[in-house]
Design a protein around this motif. Structure first.
Motif, PDB file in Angstrom:
ATOM      1  N   LYS A 168      70.613  42.064 -31.825  1.00  0.00           N
ATOM      2  CA  LYS A 168      69.638  41.594 -30.839  1.00  0.00           C
ATOM      3  C   LYS A 168      68.882  42.767 -30.210  1.00  0.00           C
ATOM      4  O   LYS A 168      67.712  42.633 -29.836  1.00  0.00           O
ATOM      5  CB  LYS A 168      70.335  40.768 -29.766  1.00  0.00           C
ATOM      6  N   PHE A 169      69.544  43.918 -30.118  1.00  0.00           N
ATOM      7  CA  PHE A 169      68.876  45.110 -29.597  1.00  0.00           C
ATOM      8  C   PHE A 169      67.873  45.649 -30.624  1.00  0.00           C
ATOM      9  O   PHE A 169      66.812  46.148 -30.261  1.00  0.00           O
ATOM     10  CB  PHE A 169      69.908  46.177 -29.233  1.00  0.00           C
ATOM     11  N   ILE A 170      68.228  45.535 -31.896  1.00  0.00           N
ATOM     12  CA  ILE A 170      67.313  45.945 -32.961  1.00  0.00           C
ATOM     13  C   ILE A 170      66.060  45.071 -32.921  1.00  0.00           C
ATOM     14  O   ILE A 170      64.930  45.569 -32.983  1.00  0.00           O
ATOM     15  CB  ILE A 170      67.993  45.831 -34.343  1.00  0.00           C
ATOM     16  N   GLU A 171      66.266  43.772 -32.804  1.00  0.00           N
ATOM     17  CA  GLU A 171      65.135  42.851 -32.745  1.00  0.00           C
ATOM     18  C   GLU A 171      64.264  43.109 -31.518  1.00  0.00           C
ATOM     19  O   GLU A 171      63.043  42.953 -31.571  1.00  0.00           O
ATOM     20  CB  GLU A 171      65.636  41.403 -32.746  1.00  0.00           C
ATOM     21  N   MET A 172      64.897  43.496 -30.412  1.00  0.00           N
ATOM     22  CA  MET A 172      64.125  43.752 -29.194  1.00  0.00           C
ATOM     23  C   MET A 172      63.236  44.981 -29.350  1.00  0.00           C
ATOM     24  O   MET A 172      62.117  45.033 -28.801  1.00  0.00           O
ATOM     25  CB  MET A 172      65.060  43.920 -27.995  1.00  0.00           C
ATOM     26  N   ASP A 191      51.753  47.273 -29.383  1.00  0.00           N
ATOM     27  CA  ASP A 191      50.963  47.753 -30.517  1.00  0.00           C
ATOM     28  C   ASP A 191      51.314  49.203 -30.863  1.00  0.00           C
ATOM     29  O   ASP A 191      50.454  50.034 -31.123  1.00  0.00           O
ATOM     30  CB  ASP A 191      49.462  47.626 -30.231  1.00  0.00           C
ATOM     31  N   SER A 192      52.613  49.489 -30.813  1.00  0.00           N
ATOM     32  CA  SER A 192      53.102  50.832 -31.156  1.00  0.00           C
ATOM     33  C   SER A 192      53.598  50.830 -32.597  1.00  0.00           C
ATOM     34  O   SER A 192      53.981  49.791 -33.139  1.00  0.00           O
ATOM     35  CB  SER A 192      54.254  51.232 -30.229  1.00  0.00           C
ATOM     36  N   TYR A 193      53.601  52.013 -33.192  1.00  0.00           N
ATOM     37  CA  TYR A 193      54.114  52.095 -34.555  1.00  0.00           C
ATOM     38  C   TYR A 193      55.632  51.939 -34.524  1.00  0.00           C
ATOM     39  O   TYR A 193      56.303  52.343 -33.578  1.00  0.00           O
ATOM     40  CB  TYR A 193      53.713  53.416 -35.211  1.00  0.00           C
ATOM     41  N   PHE A 194      56.169  51.369 -35.598  1.00  0.00           N
ATOM     42  CA  PHE A 194      57.584  50.996 -35.651  1.00  0.00           C
ATOM     43  C   PHE A 194      58.182  51.430 -36.989  1.00  0.00           C
ATOM     44  O   PHE A 194      57.579  51.211 -38.049  1.00  0.00           O
ATOM     45  CB  PHE A 194      57.697  49.475 -35.485  1.00  0.00           C
ATOM     46  N   ILE A 195      59.363  52.065 -36.933  1.00  0.00           N
ATOM     47  CA  ILE A 195      60.075  52.474 -38.157  1.00  0.00           C
ATOM     48  C   ILE A 195      61.468  51.855 -38.129  1.00  0.00           C
ATOM     49  O   ILE A 195      62.231  52.065 -37.183  1.00  0.00           O
ATOM     50  CB  ILE A 195      60.166  54.006 -38.284  1.00  0.00           C
ATOM     51  N   ASP A 196      61.794  51.130 -39.167  1.00  0.00           N
ATOM     52  CA  ASP A 196      63.065  50.418 -39.237  1.00  0.00           C
ATOM     53  C   ASP A 196      64.083  51.223 -40.042  1.00  0.00           C
ATOM     54  O   ASP A 196      64.070  51.207 -41.266  1.00  0.00           O
ATOM     55  CB  ASP A 196      62.855  49.051 -39.877  1.00  0.00           C
ATOM     56  N   GLY A 200      69.276  52.400 -28.437  1.00  0.00           N
ATOM     57  CA  GLY A 200      69.795  51.076 -28.737  1.00  0.00           C
ATOM     58  C   GLY A 200      71.299  50.991 -28.896  1.00  0.00           C
ATOM     59  O   GLY A 200      71.913  49.990 -28.536  1.00  0.00           O
ATOM     60  N   ILE A 201      71.918  52.044 -29.447  1.00  0.00           N
ATOM     61  CA  ILE A 201      73.360  51.983 -29.690  1.00  0.00           C
ATOM     62  C   ILE A 201      74.130  51.984 -28.377  1.00  0.00           C
ATOM     63  O   ILE A 201      74.907  51.067 -28.088  1.00  0.00           O
ATOM     64  CB  ILE A 201      73.823  53.145 -30.591  1.00  0.00           C
ATOM     65  N   ASN A 202      73.911  53.006 -27.567  1.00  0.00           N
ATOM     66  CA  ASN A 202      74.629  53.080 -26.291  1.00  0.00           C
ATOM     67  C   ASN A 202      74.199  51.974 -25.333  1.00  0.00           C
ATOM     68  O   ASN A 202      74.996  51.510 -24.513  1.00  0.00           O
ATOM     69  CB  ASN A 202      74.404  54.449 -25.634  1.00  0.00           C
TER      70      ASN A 202
END
Length: 443
Positions: free
Chosen positions: A304-308, A317-322, A239-241
């Motif tokens: 916006k990349f974080i939200e995407m 339906d994948s696991y997500f870690i913020d 996401g950063i690059n």
């Protein structure tokens, strides 16, 4: 006095033996080796080199991996005392009967690519307490047996350390026996978080991060750096690059989405479960290039990349870690404008390990999806999503006996604030430590 003489005699013998009788570079089957390319201190612009720092020298630096070992006559080799990852500061004077290693690993560069990659496979497995045995080097003259240069591909070295790994005493977990690959950019490949998380969940995590990578590059090297390991689980941190390196437009965000979906597809084809992990926050004010101005600046574009990432994890339906929400103080948590420092990587380690352990059954195979409610249909939990009726933070706290924190865009909400779509609920354990997160969906 006898013990003192015995120590230095044994030390003298191993040094002389190692130098005078170098072993051929063809490794014994199953033997793990770290090859040395250079002597002396490491500079930040050397790439894929493994430098040895002999007694009297000094280890000091930020942007490379560091190791310090001391000789132990009881085992006849050097025991690792400190192992410090890149992007974490460390300074150490190398004493007698000791040495330091400085490893500048970046497979993005062609110079020494294979040399660096092969060394990293061993380096990544090393832990404090493991034993290293020197070959083809002289600690008195501070020299190694090697010819040629790493930069032009002519390096031939007989200087290496053979490795004896200490016993790992991890309790069996749901992850024991699983193969996990972490793929991403420099935030992935540095900081040592994959090692620590792997130790905490009882499973080796193969680090396939490459500096400066975007999802585009990860897709190109997927077969070599992910599929080749036949993983059960793939941790994706990007996401950063993807934001900073492109000329930003709304189309860029959807290109990123499509690439994340393609990565999911590739992982699904090889039978691997995906865990999407958001990157840390960055100092957008230091990277606010002109190309972002018409879109309100990088501080408006990066989220916006974080939200995407959240959107893709939900759609698949994948696991997500913020991780992003925890980086509320970039001055304290970054070593530069982008990369976490020790404090920042400690957040990676604690948050990711706790989330993986909490949802181990779902991630490893058995679904934890189910329903929960107060008996009045006020909310339900499915996976890591919570569906609630419109309410305030105070009202939703009553459902959880106040053992939660509610955040929106990385900022804590007060009890009187209303909970909205996209809020994150952090569930606390009895010690007040964040154990889980839930993504809010208003019914």
């Amino acid at each position: 006095m006898k013990k003192f003489l015995s120590f230095y005699f044994s030390l003298y013998i191993i040094f002389i033996f190692s130098f005078c009788f170098p072993t051929d570079v063809c490794a014994i089957e199953g033997e793990q080796r770290l090859y040395i390319s250079k002597t002396g201190e490491m500079w930040n612009d050397y790439v894929n080199m493994m430098n040895i720092v002999f007694p009297g020298g000094k280890i000091s630096g930020l942007y490379y991996h560091k190791l310090y070992a001391e000789y132990d006559p009881d085992v006849g080799g050097f025991v690792i005392i400190d192992k410090v990852p890149s992007h974490v500061s460390y300074t150490k004077e190398v004493g007698l009967a000791s040495f330091g290693l400085c490893f500048s690993y970046n497979p993005e560069y062609k110079e020494g690519n294979e040399f660096g990659k092969n060394n990293f496979k061993v380096w990544d497995k090393l832990r404090v307490g493991d034993v290293l045995y020197p070959h083809g080097m002289d600690f008195t003259e501070k020299t190694i047996i090697s010819t040629g240069k790493l930069s032009d591909g002519t390096l031939k070295t007989n200087a290496y350390f053979s490795v004896t790994f200490s016993e790992r005493e991890n309790e069996p977990t749901a992850f024991t026996g699983k193969k996990i690959v972490a793929v991403g950019d420099s935030v992935t490949c540095n900081g040592g978080w994959t090692e620590k998380v792997g130790d905490m969940i009882g499973c080796e995590i193969i680090n396939s991060g490459v500096s400066a990578n975007r999802a585009t590059e990860v897709l190109l090297r997927f077969d070599e750096d992910v599929k080749a390991y036949s993983p059960d689980i793939v941790l994706i941190t990007l996401g950063i690059n993807d934001c900073v390196q492109y000329y930003y437009s709304e189309k860029t965000v959807y290109t990123f989405k499509n690439e994340l979906l393609e990565l999911y597809k590739k992982c699904n084809e090889i039978g691997a479960r995906v865990v999407y992990i958001t990157p840390n926050n960055i100092k957008t004010e230091n990277l606010n290039y002109d190309r972002y101005k018409e879109y309100g600046g990088l501080s408006k574009c990066f989220p916006k990349f974080i939200e995407m990432i959240k959107t893709v994890s939900k759609e698949t339906d994948s696991y997500f870690i913020d991780i992003y929400s925890f980086f509320d103080d970039t001055e304290k948590m970054l070593c530069d404008s982008v990369h976490p420092n020790k404090e920042g990587y400690d957040v990676f380690i604690s948050v990711i390990s706790e989330h993986l352990i909490s949802y181990a059954d779902r991630i490893c195979g058995e679904s934890l999806e189910g329903f929960a409610s107060t008996g009045e249909g006020n909310f339900e939990i499915k996976g890591n999503d919570i569906y609630v009726n419109p309410c305030t933070v105070s009202e939703i706290k009553t459902y959880f006996c106040n053992e939660i924190e509610v955040f929106k865009s990385g900022k804590a909400l007060s009890d009187s604030d209303y909970v909205t779509d996209g809020c994150i609920i952090y569930w606390l354990d009895r010690k007040g430590i964040r154990k889980d997160n839930l993504l809010v969906n208003i019914k």
